[in-house]
Design a protein around this motif. Structure first.
Motif, PDB file in Angstrom:
ATOM      1  N   SER A  32     -14.045  75.615 -30.529  1.00  0.00           N
ATOM      2  CA  SER A  32     -14.341  77.061 -30.468  1.00  0.00           C
ATOM      3  C   SER A  32     -14.633  77.509 -29.038  1.00  0.00           C
ATOM      4  CB  SER A  32     -15.544  77.400 -31.361  1.00  0.00           C
ATOM      5  OG  SER A  32     -16.760  77.032 -30.722  1.00  0.00           O
ATOM      6  N   GLY A  33     -15.047  76.583 -28.184  1.00  0.00           N
ATOM      7  CA  GLY A  33     -15.375  76.907 -26.798  1.00  0.00           C
ATOM      8  C   GLY A  33     -16.684  77.681 -26.668  1.00  0.00           C
ATOM      9  N   ARG A  34     -17.444  77.791 -27.757  1.00  0.00           N
ATOM     10  CA  ARG A  34     -18.671  78.593 -27.751  1.00  0.00           C
ATOM     11  C   ARG A  34     -19.917  77.720 -27.591  1.00  0.00           C
ATOM     12  NH1 ARG A  34     -18.732  83.299 -30.983  1.00  0.00           N
ATOM     13  NH2 ARG A  34     -20.872  83.383 -30.215  1.00  0.00           N
ATOM     14  N   ASP A  35     -21.032  78.364 -27.260  1.00  0.00           N
ATOM     15  CA  ASP A  35     -22.311  77.672 -27.196  1.00  0.00           C
ATOM     16  C   ASP A  35     -22.740  77.319 -28.626  1.00  0.00           C
ATOM     17  OD1 ASP A  35     -25.014  77.182 -25.697  1.00  0.00           O
ATOM     18  OD2 ASP A  35     -25.525  78.388 -27.466  1.00  0.00           O
ATOM     19  N   PHE A  36     -23.149  76.074 -28.830  1.00  0.00           N
ATOM     20  CA  PHE A  36     -23.470  75.564 -30.175  1.00  0.00           C
ATOM     21  C   PHE A  36     -24.488  76.450 -30.916  1.00  0.00           C
ATOM     22  CE2 PHE A  36     -25.499  71.602 -32.428  1.00  0.00           C
ATOM     23  CZ  PHE A  36     -24.956  71.989 -33.634  1.00  0.00           C
ATOM     24  N   LEU A  37     -25.633  76.692 -30.264  1.00  0.00           N
ATOM     25  CA  LEU A  37     -26.695  77.437 -30.951  1.00  0.00           C
ATOM     26  C   LEU A  37     -26.286  78.895 -31.202  1.00  0.00           C
ATOM     27  CD1 LEU A  37     -29.891  76.107 -29.132  1.00  0.00           C
ATOM     28  CD2 LEU A  37     -28.776  75.217 -31.183  1.00  0.00           C
ATOM     29  N   GLU A  38     -25.604  79.455 -30.232  1.00  0.00           N
ATOM     30  CA  GLU A  38     -25.183  80.856 -30.322  1.00  0.00           C
ATOM     31  C   GLU A  38     -24.159  81.065 -31.448  1.00  0.00           C
ATOM     32  OE1 GLU A  38     -24.789  82.635 -26.203  1.00  0.00           O
ATOM     33  OE2 GLU A  38     -22.806  83.018 -27.116  1.00  0.00           O
ATOM     34  N   VAL A  39     -23.142  80.209 -31.487  1.00  0.00           N
ATOM     35  CA  VAL A  39     -22.101  80.379 -32.511  1.00  0.00           C
ATOM     36  C   VAL A  39     -22.660  80.065 -33.910  1.00  0.00           C
ATOM     37  CG1 VAL A  39     -20.977  78.080 -32.459  1.00  0.00           C
ATOM     38  CG2 VAL A  39     -19.613  80.106 -32.926  1.00  0.00           C
TER      39      VAL A  39
ATOM     40  N   ILE B 116     -15.138  82.403 -35.532  1.00  0.00           N
ATOM     41  CA  ILE B 116     -15.778  83.573 -36.135  1.00  0.00           C
ATOM     42  C   ILE B 116     -14.804  84.485 -36.889  1.00  0.00           C
ATOM     43  CG2 ILE B 116     -17.042  85.722 -35.593  1.00  0.00           C
ATOM     44  CD1 ILE B 116     -18.804  83.208 -35.448  1.00  0.00           C
ATOM     45  N   ASN B 117     -13.644  84.753 -36.303  1.00  0.00           N
ATOM     46  CA  ASN B 117     -12.706  85.677 -36.962  1.00  0.00           C
ATOM     47  C   ASN B 117     -12.240  85.140 -38.307  1.00  0.00           C
ATOM     48  OD1 ASN B 117     -12.963  87.504 -34.968  1.00  0.00           O
ATOM     49  ND2 ASN B 117     -11.098  86.889 -33.878  1.00  0.00           N
ATOM     50  N   ASP B 118     -11.964  83.830 -38.366  1.00  0.00           N
ATOM     51  CA  ASP B 118     -11.544  83.219 -39.637  1.00  0.00           C
ATOM     52  C   ASP B 118     -12.668  83.290 -40.671  1.00  0.00           C
ATOM     53  OD1 ASP B 118      -8.931  82.445 -38.956  1.00  0.00           O
ATOM     54  OD2 ASP B 118      -9.652  80.652 -37.932  1.00  0.00           O
ATOM     55  N   ILE B 119     -13.887  83.046 -40.226  1.00  0.00           N
ATOM     56  CA  ILE B 119     -15.027  83.067 -41.154  1.00  0.00           C
ATOM     57  C   ILE B 119     -15.222  84.486 -41.703  1.00  0.00           C
ATOM     58  CG2 ILE B 119     -17.532  82.702 -41.381  1.00  0.00           C
ATOM     59  CD1 ILE B 119     -17.204  80.489 -39.182  1.00  0.00           C
ATOM     60  N   LYS B 120     -15.124  85.473 -40.800  1.00  0.00           N
ATOM     61  CA  LYS B 120     -15.285  86.872 -41.231  1.00  0.00           C
ATOM     62  C   LYS B 120     -14.208  87.254 -42.236  1.00  0.00           C
ATOM     63  CE  LYS B 120     -17.700  89.106 -37.419  1.00  0.00           C
ATOM     64  NZ  LYS B 120     -17.531  89.746 -36.129  1.00  0.00           N
TER      65      LYS B 120
ATOM     66  N   LEU C 151     -15.369  70.706 -33.916  1.00  0.00           N
ATOM     67  CA  LEU C 151     -15.043  72.114 -34.199  1.00  0.00           C
ATOM     68  C   LEU C 151     -15.777  73.050 -33.239  1.00  0.00           C
ATOM     69  CD1 LEU C 151     -15.079  71.963 -38.129  1.00  0.00           C
ATOM     70  CD2 LEU C 151     -13.076  72.200 -36.650  1.00  0.00           C
ATOM     71  N   ILE C 152     -17.016  72.665 -32.868  1.00  0.00           N
ATOM     72  CA  ILE C 152     -17.767  73.474 -31.892  1.00  0.00           C
ATOM     73  C   ILE C 152     -17.037  73.419 -30.552  1.00  0.00           C
ATOM     74  CG2 ILE C 152     -19.939  73.687 -30.591  1.00  0.00           C
ATOM     75  CD1 ILE C 152     -20.289  74.506 -33.540  1.00  0.00           C
TER      76      ILE C 152
ATOM     77  N   ALA D 118     -24.756  72.347 -39.579  1.00  0.00           N
ATOM     78  CA  ALA D 118     -24.776  72.153 -38.124  1.00  0.00           C
ATOM     79  C   ALA D 118     -25.173  70.707 -37.884  1.00  0.00           C
ATOM     80  CB  ALA D 118     -25.773  73.106 -37.481  1.00  0.00           C
ATOM     81  N   GLU D 119     -24.334  70.003 -37.134  1.00  0.00           N
ATOM     82  CA  GLU D 119     -24.512  68.543 -37.016  1.00  0.00           C
ATOM     83  C   GLU D 119     -25.345  68.122 -35.807  1.00  0.00           C
ATOM     84  OE1 GLU D 119     -20.889  66.599 -37.952  1.00  0.00           O
ATOM     85  OE2 GLU D 119     -21.560  64.624 -37.246  1.00  0.00           O
ATOM     86  N   VAL D 120     -26.262  67.176 -36.043  1.00  0.00           N
ATOM     87  CA  VAL D 120     -27.051  66.634 -34.930  1.00  0.00           C
ATOM     88  C   VAL D 120     -26.135  65.788 -34.048  1.00  0.00           C
ATOM     89  CG1 VAL D 120     -29.242  66.615 -36.210  1.00  0.00           C
ATOM     90  CG2 VAL D 120     -27.754  64.591 -36.283  1.00  0.00           C
ATOM     91  N   ILE D 121     -26.523  65.662 -32.782  1.00  0.00           N
ATOM     92  CA  ILE D 121     -25.732  64.889 -31.825  1.00  0.00           C
ATOM     93  C   ILE D 121     -26.384  63.525 -31.602  1.00  0.00           C
ATOM     94  CG2 ILE D 121     -24.643  64.936 -29.532  1.00  0.00           C
ATOM     95  CD1 ILE D 121     -23.999  67.396 -31.409  1.00  0.00           C
TER      96      ILE D 121
END
Ligand code: E4P
Length: 216
Positions: free
Chosen positions: A35-42, A10-14, A31-32, A56-59
């Motif tokens: 980031s260590g973040r929840d996929f949908l949330e991030v 997020i910081n890089d994107i901002k 990359l998700i 956003a990539e399907v699994i």
């Protein structure tokens, strides 16, 4: 050429979005995970920072599973672009999704024939991976050249999204060839601004300005 950043940080994107130079974002499962973040949330947070497409990539690896996941992902925001792998199931999913107006990025492209199939499936973006192609003894930029030629031969509207970009020469050559978009890690994009003579020039101007004793 449009600039996408390839990250879920997020910081890089901002930081890049604040420059006004950012046209979109690409993510992938690695990359998700990084980031260590929840996929949908991030993904939702990223979609709120940039106006352009956010891949956003399907699994799932099967068509039904991809369609189910795409349904969840496209509800996140209007600028979500569904990323599918270059397989028969991925192409089938691409055709179905673009048919009803959803943007689709077909990823993991390593041959011009694969790119031809993606265009025929109505892909919004094709993502040829330059760096990984180079790593395996192939010419990643030659791949971009071939796809440009083929897409121009038939006026395909699919945009060439040059991916797996490792350095400024990749960016420069993609621009020369006419890739529509390039996606690169934040450090590569930030590195494009650097030039030793720019730094030296600023240093010289600052030193001379100080000698004038003036202020603005
Ligand atoms: C593109 O969408 C991919 O996420 C990315 O460019 C892959 O790059 P890599 O080869 O550096 O992992």
């Amino acid at each position: 050429m449009k600039f996408f950043v390839d990250t879920a940080e997020i910081n890089d994107i901002k930081e890049l979005a604040a420059t006004g130079l950012l046209d979109g974002v690409t993510t992938n499962p690695s990359l998700i995970a990084k980031s260590g973040r929840d996929f949908l949330e991030v993904t939702k947070e990223i979609c709120g920072i940039v106006d352009g497409p956010v891949s956003a990539e399907v699994i799932a690896l099967d068509h039904e599973g991809m369609m189910r996941e795409a349904e969840i992902l496209r509800k996140i925001a209007d600028n979500v672009c569904i990323k599918v792998p270059l397989t028969i199931d991925g192409l089938k999913t691409c055709k179905a999704l673009t048919g009803d107006g959803t943007k689709v990025n077909v990823t993991l492209c390593f041959s011009a024939n694969q790119a031809l199939l993606a265009a025929k499936a109505g892909a919004s973006f094709i993502s040829p991976f330059i760096g990984r192609h180079d790593d395996n003894g192939f010419d990643g930029l030659e791949l971009i050249r071939d796809i440009r030629l083929i897409y121009d031969n038939y006026n395909y509207a699919t945009e060439i999204l040059a991916a797996s970009i490792r350095h400024g020469v990749h960016v420069l050559e993609c621009a020369r060839i006419g890739a529509d978009v390039m996606t690169a890690p934040p450090a590569v994009i930030k590195g494009l601004v650097k030039h030793v003579l720019t730094d030296k020039g600023i240093e010289g101007f600052m030193a001379d300005w100080a000698k004038t004793g003036q202020s603005l």
